[in-house]
Design a protein around this motif. Sequence first.
Motif, mmCIF file in Angstrom:
data_model
loop_
_atom_site.group_PDB
_atom_site.id
_atom_site.type_symbol
_atom_site.label_atom_id
_atom_site.label_comp_id
_atom_site.label_asym_id
_atom_site.label_seq_id
_atom_site.Cartn_x
_atom_site.Cartn_y
_atom_site.Cartn_z
ATOM 1 N N VAL A 11 -16.560 -3.150 0.455
ATOM 2 C CA VAL A 11 -15.699 -4.039 1.236
ATOM 3 C C VAL A 11 -15.819 -3.666 2.706
ATOM 4 C CG1 VAL A 11 -13.674 -2.544 0.965
ATOM 5 C CG2 VAL A 11 -13.362 -4.993 1.372
ATOM 6 N N GLN A 12 -15.632 -4.634 3.564
ATOM 7 C CA GLN A 12 -15.668 -4.360 4.998
ATOM 8 C C GLN A 12 -14.365 -3.743 5.462
ATOM 9 O OE1 GLN A 12 -16.708 -8.089 6.913
ATOM 10 N NE2 GLN A 12 -18.859 -7.476 6.994
ATOM 11 N N ALA A 13 -14.440 -3.007 6.531
ATOM 12 C CA ALA A 13 -13.232 -2.417 7.117
ATOM 13 C C ALA A 13 -12.206 -3.521 7.386
ATOM 14 C CB ALA A 13 -13.582 -1.681 8.394
ATOM 15 N N GLY A 14 -10.966 -3.208 7.056
ATOM 16 C CA GLY A 14 -9.895 -4.181 7.195
ATOM 17 C C GLY A 14 -9.639 -4.992 5.945
ATOM 18 N N GLY A 15 -10.535 -4.882 4.983
ATOM 19 C CA GLY A 15 -10.405 -5.648 3.752
ATOM 20 C C GLY A 15 -9.496 -4.996 2.737
ATOM 21 N N SER A 16 -9.455 -5.608 1.548
ATOM 22 C CA SER A 16 -8.568 -5.148 0.485
ATOM 23 C C SER A 16 -9.320 -5.031 -0.833
ATOM 24 C CB SER A 16 -7.411 -6.135 0.297
ATOM 25 O OG SER A 16 -6.657 -6.278 1.474
ATOM 26 N N LEU A 17 -8.804 -4.159 -1.673
ATOM 27 C CA LEU A 17 -9.287 -4.019 -3.037
ATOM 28 C C LEU A 17 -8.113 -3.658 -3.930
ATOM 29 C CD1 LEU A 17 -12.607 -1.914 -2.908
ATOM 30 C CD2 LEU A 17 -12.382 -4.293 -3.651
ATOM 31 N N ARG A 18 -8.210 -4.032 -5.191
ATOM 32 C CA ARG A 18 -7.213 -3.595 -6.159
ATOM 33 C C ARG A 18 -7.912 -2.862 -7.293
ATOM 34 N NH1 ARG A 18 -3.063 -6.965 -10.041
ATOM 35 N NH2 ARG A 18 -5.013 -7.375 -11.163
ATOM 36 N N TYR A 78 -2.041 0.037 -11.244
ATOM 37 C CA TYR A 78 -2.862 -0.540 -10.192
ATOM 38 C C TYR A 78 -2.723 0.257 -8.901
ATOM 39 C CZ TYR A 78 -2.641 -4.514 -13.362
ATOM 40 O OH TYR A 78 -2.702 -5.321 -14.470
ATOM 41 N N LEU A 79 -3.756 0.170 -8.100
ATOM 42 C CA LEU A 79 -3.677 0.663 -6.731
ATOM 43 C C LEU A 79 -4.164 -0.465 -5.836
ATOM 44 C CD1 LEU A 79 -2.986 3.102 -4.912
ATOM 45 C CD2 LEU A 79 -5.441 3.630 -4.904
ATOM 46 N N GLN A 80 -3.224 -1.115 -5.174
ATOM 47 C CA GLN A 80 -3.557 -2.156 -4.219
ATOM 48 C C GLN A 80 -3.817 -1.491 -2.878
ATOM 49 O OE1 GLN A 80 -3.764 -5.677 -4.717
ATOM 50 N NE2 GLN A 80 -4.709 -5.522 -2.696
ATOM 51 N N MET A 81 -5.021 -1.699 -2.370
ATOM 52 C CA MET A 81 -5.405 -1.055 -1.117
ATOM 53 C C MET A 81 -5.667 -2.114 -0.066
ATOM 54 S SD MET A 81 -7.952 1.912 -2.552
ATOM 55 C CE MET A 81 -9.211 0.751 -3.052
ATOM 56 N N GLY A 82 -5.055 -1.954 1.089
ATOM 57 C CA GLY A 82 -5.251 -2.893 2.175
ATOM 58 C C GLY A 82 -5.595 -2.167 3.455
ATOM 59 N N SER A 83 -6.005 -2.940 4.449
ATOM 60 C CA SER A 83 -6.403 -2.385 5.753
ATOM 61 C C SER A 83 -7.352 -1.208 5.567
ATOM 62 C CB SER A 83 -5.162 -1.945 6.542
ATOM 63 O OG SER A 83 -4.278 -3.021 6.741
ATOM 64 N N LEU A 84 -8.333 -1.423 4.731
ATOM 65 C CA LEU A 84 -9.237 -0.329 4.372
ATOM 66 C C LEU A 84 -10.063 0.136 5.556
ATOM 67 C CD1 LEU A 84 -10.244 -1.572 0.846
ATOM 68 C CD2 LEU A 84 -9.245 0.660 1.361
ATOM 69 N N LYS A 85 -10.313 1.431 5.571
ATOM 70 C CA LYS A 85 -11.067 2.075 6.639
ATOM 71 C C LYS A 85 -12.300 2.758 6.048
ATOM 72 C CE LYS A 85 -6.627 3.316 8.756
ATOM 73 N NZ LYS A 85 -5.784 4.431 9.245
ATOM 74 N N PRO A 86 -13.318 2.980 6.854
ATOM 75 C CA PRO A 86 -14.497 3.691 6.328
ATOM 76 C C PRO A 86 -14.144 5.047 5.722
ATOM 77 C CG PRO A 86 -15.036 2.646 8.405
ATOM 78 C CD PRO A 86 -13.556 2.452 8.199
ATOM 79 N N GLU A 87 -13.133 5.705 6.260
ATOM 80 C CA GLU A 87 -12.743 7.012 5.718
ATOM 81 C C GLU A 87 -12.063 6.914 4.354
ATOM 82 O OE1 GLU A 87 -12.070 5.776 8.770
ATOM 83 O OE2 GLU A 87 -10.070 6.409 9.467
ATOM 84 N N ASP A 88 -11.792 5.703 3.881
ATOM 85 C CA ASP A 88 -11.281 5.528 2.516
ATOM 86 C C ASP A 88 -12.412 5.534 1.490
ATOM 87 O OD1 ASP A 88 -8.974 3.154 3.869
ATOM 88 O OD2 ASP A 88 -8.523 5.215 3.240
ATOM 89 N N GLN A 111 -16.140 3.693 -7.699
ATOM 90 C CA GLN A 111 -16.575 3.886 -6.320
ATOM 91 C C GLN A 111 -15.996 2.825 -5.404
ATOM 92 O OE1 GLN A 111 -18.854 6.324 -4.859
ATOM 93 N NE2 GLN A 111 -18.057 5.386 -2.984
ATOM 94 N N VAL A 112 -15.418 3.273 -4.312
ATOM 95 C CA VAL A 112 -14.959 2.384 -3.247
ATOM 96 C C VAL A 112 -15.746 2.733 -1.990
ATOM 97 C CG1 VAL A 112 -13.032 1.747 -1.752
ATOM 98 C CG2 VAL A 112 -12.665 2.086 -4.210
ATOM 99 N N THR A 113 -16.407 1.745 -1.443
ATOM 100 C CA THR A 113 -17.176 1.936 -0.217
ATOM 101 C C THR A 113 -16.695 0.944 0.820
ATOM 102 O OG1 THR A 113 -19.105 2.646 -1.493
ATOM 103 C CG2 THR A 113 -19.472 2.016 0.804
ATOM 104 N N VAL A 114 -16.281 1.471 1.970
ATOM 105 C CA VAL A 114 -15.791 0.631 3.053
ATOM 106 C C VAL A 114 -16.783 0.710 4.209
ATOM 107 C CG1 VAL A 114 -13.862 0.115 4.577
ATOM 108 C CG2 VAL A 114 -13.435 1.151 2.327
ATOM 109 N N SER A 115 -17.348 -0.413 4.545
ATOM 110 C CA SER A 115 -18.332 -0.444 5.636
ATOM 111 C C SER A 115 -17.654 -0.764 6.956
ATOM 112 C CB SER A 115 -19.406 -1.486 5.338
ATOM 113 O OG SER A 115 -18.829 -2.776 5.285
ATOM 114 N N SER A 116 -18.215 -0.204 8.017
ATOM 115 C CA SER A 116 -17.616 -0.418 9.343
ATOM 116 C C SER A 116 -18.197 -1.652 10.017
ATOM 117 C CB SER A 116 -17.850 0.816 10.209
ATOM 118 O OG SER A 116 -19.226 1.089 10.292
#
Length: 116
Positions: A11-18, A78-88, A111-116
Amino acid sequence: VQLQASGGGLVQAGGSLRLSCLASGTIVRLNVMAWYRQAPGKQRELVATLYPGDKTDYADSAKGRFTISGDNEKNTVYLQMGSLKPEDTAVYYCHTRKWFTGDEYWGQGTQVTVSS
């Protein structure tokens, strides 16, 4: 007891995943349920905890961005994740500890990968 984690991805930075953690062989609402994560070269760290009675607790890095919740009918956490950052970026693991016995179990990571 088995914990099946899913929902990770890119997901891109700022995005969300559940993320989802489907439990079998135990009852989610009776246990302490948690999400941990481990980034490459780092120790596994606690991200969020859900206690019986629905009390929650979060790591400082997750506060205000992540929400842990449970669905008793689906026996899923569940883990709802928002405003994702590359460090996540990390492998996220589901964990449970039985309230009365203290027995602990881990799920496989997702695996969760957050791209900048």
